[in-house]
Design an enzyme around this catalytic site. Structure first.
Site, PDB file in Angstrom:
ATOM      1  CB  VAL A 229      -0.951  -0.003   1.221  1.00 43.20           C
ATOM      2  CG1 VAL A 229      -1.725   1.311   1.284  1.00 43.20           C
ATOM      3  CG2 VAL A 229      -1.906  -1.191   1.143  1.00 43.20           C
TER       4      VAL A 229
ATOM      5  CD  GLU B 284      -5.358  -0.787  -0.271  1.00 45.45           C
ATOM      6  OE1 GLU B 284      -5.500  -1.576   0.666  1.00 45.45           O
ATOM      7  OE2 GLU B 284      -5.446  -1.121  -1.468  1.00 45.45           O
TER       8      GLU B 284
ATOM      9  NE  ARG C  46      -7.922  -5.181  -9.549  1.00 49.49           N
ATOM     10  CZ  ARG C  46      -8.089  -5.286 -10.867  1.00 49.49           C
ATOM     11  NH1 ARG C  46      -8.479  -6.416 -11.406  1.00 49.49           N
ATOM     12  NH2 ARG C  46      -7.853  -4.251 -11.656  1.00 49.49           N
TER      13      ARG C  46
ATOM     14  CE  LYS D  87      -9.301  -2.501   1.598  1.00 56.44           C
ATOM     15  NZ  LYS D  87      -8.844  -2.624   0.214  1.00 56.44           N
TER      16      LYS D  87
ATOM     17  CG  PHE E 151     -13.771  -9.940  -8.284  1.00 54.72           C
ATOM     18  CD1 PHE E 151     -13.229  -9.081  -9.226  1.00 54.72           C
ATOM     19  CD2 PHE E 151     -13.029 -10.236  -7.165  1.00 54.72           C
ATOM     20  CE1 PHE E 151     -11.977  -8.517  -9.054  1.00 54.72           C
ATOM     21  CE2 PHE E 151     -11.770  -9.673  -6.958  1.00 54.72           C
ATOM     22  CZ  PHE E 151     -11.249  -8.813  -7.909  1.00 54.72           C
TER      23      PHE E 151
ATOM     24  CB  ALA F 147     -15.483 -21.235 -10.763  1.00 53.42           C
TER      25      ALA F 147
ATOM     26  CB  CYS G  69      -7.025  -8.021   1.102  1.00 50.81           C
ATOM     27  SG  CYS G  69      -5.599  -6.963   1.031  1.00 50.81           S
TER      28      CYS G  69
ATOM     29  CE  LYS H 181      -5.275  -7.437   6.020  1.00 45.76           C
ATOM     30  NZ  LYS H 181      -5.994  -6.166   6.201  1.00 45.76           N
TER      31      LYS H 181
ATOM     32  CE  LYS I 187      -4.091 -10.760  -8.256  1.00 48.12           C
ATOM     33  NZ  LYS I 187      -4.644  -9.410  -7.989  1.00 48.12           N
TER      34      LYS I 187
END
Ligand code: UDX
Length: 433
Positions: free
Chosen positions: A11, A148, A151, A204, A249, A252, A260, A263, A321
């Site tokens: 960040v 923020e 991604r 957020k 989003f 699958a 994130c 969490k 990812k």
């Protein structure tokens, strides 16, 4: 404007560099002197496409500075962004704010003039109020929330072209200052949205929890698709074309991971528990995502006909990812130890290199190239959807050896993999052979 970013993780470093790139003067501060030294030799401590070049460019233009001297950076700046880590507490769902509160105390100690303090890290609702208490509601400080939505792997683009900029405060002069700060982005069409501080803090969490819900929803629909011979990608397209749902989003996969979603979903549940509000949907999302991990492991066992011992399994991609080296909550952290425990011989390849998470595992080897990694594999698991896996020629990779391929990201088109000796499995799509 002159800005101070406290914390040079994803960040702080990305936001600080991008703020410099839109014309501000930015002092990035970190207690980790080794990190600061690396940054001063223009080396980014994090893997983020395009970040190295952007750091070099702005550092050279004297808009971007790296220092461990908090006092100097704070007193040269008008706005101070708190970008330190906000991990979950080890034994509970709640968020550990010790780094945030330490940063506030440090600012209070060194600051000589009026400052705007902005929480950019993801913080529970009401953290701004706690920060004001630490600052003894001093008139010298105004506390603002500006979450923020970056991604990993797309962070620079997400900063430069945000869907919206959210500012939480109750002061119109603050809104004016922050609008001025972000004007280069607003002038290019980004929405500028203001609310009170708690509202911004909740936005957020609510955003991340909703995105995690969308993913979990399509993952469960994928389970149903596998039973009724329907292609989940058709369902995703068919529902996502409805603008009220939206197509993003809805891919699958093996479960959501990263720094994130896991969490923040738990953090939101913890906020609900504190306020005695039952966030049953978010709780079910967390549970469903955890269950999915077991479901994927069972599927792997089934593909190997429950005979895993001495089987050679090759994993392509291990990060949570693509376009990141981040392993946090990656499904590979479940898959590889599971296979090793069951007696498999595991090889893996990842474009970002060998992972410390697997270095102490016996029978688990990293390979620098795909060919060596998949040699003699009984099962290949395509775990992370890196672009370079899209054009793999499995015929030449597996040659005559009968091999199964489990495509956890539906990355490959079924037509592409008409390889004779390949049995193909994917997520929520009808079997093709
Ligand atoms: C997320 C949010 O998107 C971002 O706005 C926030 O600031 C930080 O958290 P990030 O965790 O970096 O960003 O990655 P993201 O691209 O959101 O993916 C999160 C997880 O969801 C990954 O495990 C990814 O594989 C998974 N995912 C994402 C899916 O399974 N399907 C999808 O369609 C999208």
């Amino acid at each position: 404007m002159k800005l101070c970013m406290i914390g040079t993780g994803y960040v702080g470093l990305v936001s600080g560099t991008c703020f410099a790139d839109i014309g501000h003067t930015v002092y990035c501060v970190d207690k980790d002197e080794a990190k600061i030294e690396k940054l001063n030799s223009s080396q980014s401590p994090i893997y983020e496409p395009g970040l190295d070049e952007l750091i070099k460019e702005n550092y050279k233009a004297n808009r971007l500075f790296f220092t461990s001297n908090l006092s100097e950076a704070v007193n040269k700046s008008d706005i101070i962004f708190i970008c330190v880590g906000t991990p979950n507490k080890r034994k509970s769902l709640s968020v550990d704010l010790k780094f945030v509160y330490q940063a506030v105390k440090d600012i209070k100690k060194v600051s000589k003039g009026k400052k705007i303090i902005v929480t950019k890290s993801t913080v529970p609702v009401g953290t701004g109020d706690q920060i004001e208490k630490i600052l003894k509601n001093s008139k010298k400080f105004t506390v603002v929330s500006n979450p923020e939505f970056l991604r990993e792997g797309e962070a620079i683009r997400d900063f430069k072209y945000p869907d919206r900029i959210v500012i939480g405060s109750n002061s119109s002069s603050i809104f004016k200052t922050m609008k001025n700060l972000y004007s280069p982005l607003i002038n290019k069409g980004s929405k500028f949205f203001t609310t009170n501080r708690r509202g911004a803090e909740l936005i957020k969490y609510a955003a991340n929890a909703f995105l995690a819900t969308k993913i979990t929803y399509i993952n469960e629909i994928a389970n149903l698709c596998e039973k009724i011979n329907v292609n989940v990608e058709d369902v995703s397209l068919g529902i996502g074309s409805d603008l009220r749902i939206g197509s993003r989003f809805l891919r699958a996969g093996p479960s959501y991971g990263g720094s994130c979603f896991p969490k923040d979903t738990k953090g939101l549940i913890s906020i609900g528990e504190k306020e005695k509000v039952d966030l049953s949907i978010v709780k079910s999302v967390v549970k469903s995502n955890e269950n999915r991990k077991k479901l994927i492991l069972n599927k792997i066992s089934k593909i190997l006909k429950n005979k895993i011992k001495n089987k050679k399994v090759s994993i392509l991609g291990v990060t949570f990812k693509p376009n990141t080296d981040d392993m946090r909550d990656s499904m590979s952290l479940k898959i590889i130890p599971y296979l090793i425990k069951k007696g498999a011989i595991v090889s893996y390849y990842d474009p970002t290199g060998e992972k410390k998470e697997f270095e102490n595992l016996s029978n688990c080897n990293f390979y620098m190239n795909i060919n060596d990694a998949v040699k003699k594999a009984d099962l290949i698991i395509l775990h992370t959807e890196w672009d370079e896996f899209k054009s793999l020629n499995f015929n030449s990779l597996i040659k005559k050896r009968k091999t199964s391929l489990y495509d956890l990201r539906n990355l490959l088109n079924t037509e592409d993999i008409k390889a004779k000796n390949l049995e193909y499995f994917s997520i929520g799509r009808p079997k093709i052979n």
